[in-house]
Design an enzyme around this catalytic site. Sequence first.
Site, short mmCIF file in Angstrom:
data_model
loop_
_atom_site.label_atom_id
_atom_site.label_comp_id
_atom_site.label_asym_id
_atom_site.label_seq_id
_atom_site.Cartn_x
_atom_site.Cartn_y
_atom_site.Cartn_z
N TYR A 1 -8.74 8.19 -2.96
CA TYR A 1 -8.51 7.45 -1.72
C TYR A 1 -9.71 6.57 -1.43
O TYR A 1 -10.85 6.98 -1.66
CB TYR A 1 -8.26 8.42 -0.56
N GLU A 2 -9.46 5.37 -0.90
CA GLU A 2 -10.55 4.41 -0.73
C GLU A 2 -11.59 4.85 0.29
O GLU A 2 -12.67 4.26 0.37
CB GLU A 2 -10.00 3.03 -0.38
N SER A 3 -11.29 5.89 1.06
CA SER A 3 -12.29 6.46 1.97
C SER A 3 -13.39 7.20 1.22
O SER A 3 -14.41 7.58 1.81
CB SER A 3 -11.62 7.41 2.96
N GLY A 4 -13.19 7.44 -0.09
CA GLY A 4 -14.22 8.07 -0.90
C GLY A 4 -13.84 9.40 -1.51
O GLY A 4 -14.63 9.99 -2.25
N GLY B 1 -8.77 -2.18 1.03
CA GLY B 1 -9.25 -2.32 -0.35
C GLY B 1 -8.22 -2.89 -1.29
O GLY B 1 -8.45 -2.96 -2.51
#
Length: 250
Positions: A50-53, A130
């Site tokens: 997930y682009e949150s990390g 993203g």
Amino acid sequence: MSEWSSADMMNVAAARELRDGDVCLVGVGPPNLAANLARRTHAPNCRLVYESGAIDAKPRRLPLSIGDDDLAATATAVVSVPEMFNYWVGAGRIDVGFLGAAQIDRFGNINTTVIGEHSDPKTRLPGAGGAPEIAAAAGRVIVIVKQSPRTFVEQVDFVTSVGYGPTGRERQAPGAGPTLVITDHGVLEPDPDTNELALTRLHPGVTVEQAREATGWPLKVADSIQKVEPPSEVELTALRRLRDREAVDA
């Protein structure tokens, strides 16, 4: 067999495209549902990013957003956003990028920014997030979106994420570009010569005429249309448990 909807078929068809072991960067909405469905059915070793990390997240319930705390709690690692985009996305470590769209055109260009003129929009959408980087660098890009003339437009109002460019010839990014567009009517794939999206598969009960009526440009159709298998009982059960946010072991 349980009853199912066109949205169920769309999500199941998208989930089937993930292979066991794929590293998949998951977008919000239908991509989130489809990716988690794949992990609960045929692809348990699919690595959700997930682009949150969150890297290799194993959510016990369907995440409500990319910031859901269950993602961090079940991930193998949590990295910073710059590391996510520089090391994972930009360096080509993502096998599949799952994206949604508010508008998409015949060459797979995606708009999630505005409807209308950018300087004076009718509607302001959530924005890029993203998605541009994912669309540019992922090995395979799969778009999941309901099909209608309002969404499948001749020309997007704003290019948020480049597909193959305005004429289908402009793409310079290292990724493959949109490889599949999965809708509630069927599946579209880029023509190998022109990169124009063409209908290649139909969901059960859908006709070519219905797919064309749901498209804002003269939709090309493959010479041989494949019929998509309806959802299995296993897929439907897993899908409904996800929607109900039933917990499973990570």
